[in-house]
Motif scaffolding. Structure first.
Motif, PDB file in Angstrom:
ATOM      1  N   ALA A   1      23.711  -6.235  29.416  1.00 41.80           N
ATOM      2  CA  ALA A   1      23.669  -4.852  28.923  1.00 41.80           C
ATOM      3  C   ALA A   1      23.104  -3.928  29.994  1.00 41.80           C
ATOM      4  O   ALA A   1      23.653  -2.864  30.268  1.00 41.80           O
ATOM      5  N   ALA A   2      22.005  -4.386  30.611  1.00 43.82           N
ATOM      6  CA  ALA A   2      21.375  -3.560  31.644  1.00 43.82           C
ATOM      7  C   ALA A   2      22.296  -3.412  32.855  1.00 43.82           C
ATOM      8  O   ALA A   2      22.255  -2.409  33.575  1.00 43.82           O
TER       9      ALA A   2
ATOM     10  N   ALA B   1      14.521   0.129  27.483  1.00 44.41           N
ATOM     11  CA  ALA B   1      14.518  -1.232  28.037  1.00 44.41           C
ATOM     12  C   ALA B   1      15.528  -1.332  29.171  1.00 44.41           C
ATOM     13  O   ALA B   1      15.256  -1.927  30.219  1.00 44.41           O
ATOM     14  N   GLN B   2      16.690  -0.720  28.958  1.00 49.47           N
ATOM     15  CA  GLN B   2      17.705  -0.763  30.024  1.00 49.47           C
ATOM     16  C   GLN B   2      17.273   0.042  31.247  1.00 49.47           C
ATOM     17  O   GLN B   2      17.462  -0.385  32.379  1.00 49.47           O
TER      18      GLN B   2
ATOM     19  N   GLY C   1      20.448  -4.486  25.175  1.00 45.72           N
ATOM     20  CA  GLY C   1      19.554  -4.474  26.327  1.00 45.72           C
ATOM     21  C   GLY C   1      18.087  -4.673  26.010  1.00 45.72           C
ATOM     22  O   GLY C   1      17.231  -4.599  26.888  1.00 45.72           O
TER      23      GLY C   1
ATOM     24  N   LEU D   1      19.752  -7.822  21.506  1.00 45.25           N
ATOM     25  CA  LEU D   1      19.875  -8.257  22.900  1.00 45.25           C
ATOM     26  C   LEU D   1      21.060  -7.572  23.563  1.00 45.25           C
ATOM     27  O   LEU D   1      20.982  -7.132  24.712  1.00 45.25           O
TER      28      LEU D   1
ATOM     29  N   PRO E   1      22.072 -12.013  27.613  1.00 45.58           N
ATOM     30  CA  PRO E   1      22.765 -10.870  26.998  1.00 45.58           C
ATOM     31  C   PRO E   1      22.135  -9.531  27.369  1.00 45.58           C
ATOM     32  O   PRO E   1      22.847  -8.563  27.666  1.00 45.58           O
ATOM     33  N   GLU E   2      20.789  -9.476  27.376  1.00 46.43           N
ATOM     34  CA  GLU E   2      20.137  -8.197  27.654  1.00 46.43           C
ATOM     35  C   GLU E   2      20.319  -7.785  29.125  1.00 46.43           C
ATOM     36  O   GLU E   2      20.350  -6.597  29.447  1.00 46.43           O
TER      37      GLU E   2
END
Lengths: 251, 429
Positions: free
Chosen positions: A78-79, A107-108, B385, B382, A74-75
């Motif tokens: 997003a990125a 984080a992205q 990101g 999550l 998922p992360e």
């Protein structure tokens, strides 16, 4: 931008098929709307694209800018530029809204090998964007979505979207639980992000939201499939006649 | 012939293992009373009701279990706070490493000095609250401490202390077996904050007796050192007079065995007491136990017990908390919550919340929960990101934060919060 081919999805824990072959292509800068009766699979599709656990992809594919979405965490999605505005934004006691936003933004950026924003750069940006959405300093300081009204939660979603500047935004019933003024405010926030490149998928029950966020294409989803696509007029048809006619027509 | 009982044999072994220091007659009497009481109650054993979830064997075994020293490359706890620093190395006061024993509004002297004076207020406190706290539950390791401890601080706050006293316990020898006993007396209207930090010794036994007079306030924040192989047994015995405040908070990460007991005797009306803590445990050799006993014997007093634990990879956490409301202690407001976040199926949390109430106009509540990370909250993070490990840590920190917020000092609670965040970040990288 987003290409979905024959996507088939079931639940992980029980033998139930929810998406039964969805095809959808959203080009750069386009705004698509998906409408459909309850239980047709609209929200499931948004969750599956965002990577929520509990679903099992049994067939088909989904790519974002040519990259396989379904293979990513998922992360990572997003990125890669995907953003889901939740129908029910989650309350997270103990995590400050600002801390959360800054962590997510950086984080992205880190994942994309971009320099992280300093505290002051971040603050400056978030203040400007929050002001446009009428989000006050107090809301930014509070824990994520805790004690927020329905409208505040949705505005907070749009603020996150503005801060994370994704390329593909999915709005899952963003209009639910909003009064007319709040809906306008949210729609303005979304429209401000329309820059001809960023694409949107707007999931909604009502045509009303589409008066404010004007779609290029409208799809009708029923029973796990997209059964009809058309221009903005299709949404008006649904508003006037309900889904019965369309369902009968394709049956 | 009677079968030898290991419980009583061990108490003899323990008493013989430590050399009781010299002192004034009253002090020697107090030590002798404690020794006799330990002989009578015996050393703790696993089958004792209050040791059901924590095996005391490593606290009483000889030779002392070895604890490797941890090389620490971070700033010591509370270093950024303006305070009077007092240092113990392996349980022995080190005057050279410490600041001068001088602080406005406070009198401080080493335990040995106070206990060698024929006339000293310490006579009314040394072993007194500890003995009082032996009923109804026996606390043999505290009796042992009173019987043999020669090290510690005797602190009396006569006014509002201008800054906290920070007691740092340095662990320097791999087999050190430390006994530290502090006396703290807060005079009427006075206030004092005591900060404790560090592992102390390979095996560390500490007792603090705290007498809080009318309208006085005692604040205590403690972090227990990260040397993983250490064994720690602490007791706090507090007595609260009218309108007084008692606050204690402990953060524990690492440690093969930690048992923190806090025994409060609320004898004054309109008092406020908070005992809380957070613990983060990792690994099947991590064991942490919070045991609290608060006795309400007065009117209109409030007490809170707030404990949060996050446990992973087979770690074990224990909470035994009791609120005893005596007959006539009306308008008591007792609150107790103990919660554990288990990050996997191998970790354990044992909770024994107890209420015993003999008054009819009181509010008492207790709650205990065990849970996993909230999947919806995790997915939300999550989806924005935040990487998995970092998202999980944010939720852990938020969970523990509710207990950290019990510290009634923003700078200190921020300090604890930041330190935990820092450790989590380091662990991720």
């Amino acid at each position: 931008m987003l290409n979905i081919k024959n996507l088939q999805v079931g639940l992980e824990e029980e033998d139930k098929q929810i998406l039964k072959g969805v095809d959808l292509n959203i080009g750069e800068g386009e705004v698509h709307a998906i409408m459909g009766p309850n239980g047709s699979g609209k929200s499931t599709m948004s969750y599956v694209l965002a990577g929520k656990s509990g679903y099992k992809v049994t067939g088909g594919s989904a790519t974002l800018n040519g990259v396989d979405l379904l293979d990513m965490e998922p992360e990572e999605r997003a990125a890669a530029g995907l953003f889901l505005a939740f129908q029910y934004p989650v309350e997270i006691p103990g995590v400050g809204n600002m801390t959360f936003l800054r962590t997510a933004v950086n984080a992205q950026r880190k994942a994309r090998n971009e320099p992280e924003l300093t505290a002051s750069e971040f603050l400056k940006e978030v203040r400007t964007k929050a002001k446009d959405l009428k989000i006050d300093a107090d809301m930014l300081k509070r824990p994520v979505n805790v004690g927020f009204s329905g409208g505040e939660k949705k505005r907070n979603e749009i603020l996150q979207m503005a801060m994370l500047s994704p390329t593909m935004c999915i709005l899952d019933e963003t209009d639910s639980g909003l009064d007319v003024d709040a809906m306008k405010l949210v729609a303005e926030g979304v429209n401000a992000l329309r820059d001809g490149k960023r694409s949107f998928l707007v999931i909604t029950h009502y045509q009303r939201l589409l008066d404010h966020i004007k779609p290029d294409v409208v799809h009708i989803m029923a029973n796990g499939k997209i059964i009809k696509s058309g221009g903005p007029d299709l949404a008006l048809e649904v508003e006037n006649n309900g889904y019965a006619d369309i369902l009968a027509e394709v049956a | 012939m009677a079968v030898p009982n290991p419980k009583f044999e061990t108490s003899q072994v323990l008493l013989a293992a430590f050399v009781a220091p010299n002192g004034a007659k009253w002090a020697m009497d107090a030590r002798a009373r404690a020794a006799a009481s330990l002989r009578a109650m015996g050393a703790p054993v696993k089958r004792d009701e209050y040791w059901k979830y924590t095996n005391p064997a490593e606290l009483t075994v000889f030779p002392t279990p070895v604890a490797a020293l941890l090389a620490i490359d971070e700033a010591p706890m509370f270093d950024n706070i303006d305070r009077l620093k007092l240092v113990f190395v392996d349980g022995v006061f080190d005057a050279e490493l410490s600041d001068d024993l001088s602080l406005e509004g406070v009198e401080i002297e080493p335990l040995a000095d106070a206990l060698s004076k024929d006339i000293h207020w310490a006579k009314d406190l040394y072993g007194v609250l500890e003995a009082n706290g032996q009923n109804p539950v026996k606390r043999p390791m505290a009796a042992l401490n009173t019987a043999v401890a020669g090290q510690g601080l005797v602190i009396r706050a006569t006014g509002k202390a201008v800054k906290p006293i920070s007691v740092r316990y340095v662990h320097n020898a791999e087999t050190s077996d430390a006994m530290v006993h502090h006396l703290v007396k807060i005079d009427a209207g006075a206030s004092l904050t005591i900060l404790e930090s560090g592992p102390g010794a390979a095996r560390f036994n500490s007792v603090m007796e705290i007498d809080v007079a009318e309208k006085a306030a005692f604040h205590h924040v403690r972090t227990q050192g990260r040397d993983h192989e250490r064994r720690t047994m602490t007791h706090m015995f507090g007595r609260l007079a009218d309108d007084s405040v008692f606050r204690s908070f402990t953060m524990t990460v690492n440690g093969i065995l930690t048992r923190n007991e806090c025994v409060l005797d609320v004898v004054g009306n309109d008092t406020k007491a908070t005992v809380g803590g957070v613990c983060a445990g990792d690994g099947s050799d991590f064991h942490h136990d919070d045991t609290v006993f608060i006795t309400h014997g007065s009117l209109n007093s409030e007490s809170r017990q707030v404990f949060k634990k996050v446990l992973r990879n087979g770690a074990t956490g224990v909470f035994q908390g009791k609120i005893l409301v005596k007959e006539g202690a009306q308008k008591t407001d007792g609150y107790q919550i103990s919660q554990a976040l288990l990050l996997d199926d191998n970790s354990n949390f044992f909770a024994k919340p107890e209420l015993e109430i003999y008054a009819d106009d009181v509010i008492c509540s207790h709650g205990s929960t065990v849970g996993a990370i909230d999947e919806n909250a995790l997915f939300y993070l999550l989806s924005r990101g935040v990487p998995q490990a970092q998202a999980q840590d944010m939720l852990i920190l938020a969970f523990l934060g509710e207990a950290i917020d019990e510290i009634d000092d923003d700078a200190l609670s921020q300090d604890i919060h930041d330190r935990l965040a820092q450790w989590m970040e380091r662990r991720r990288s």
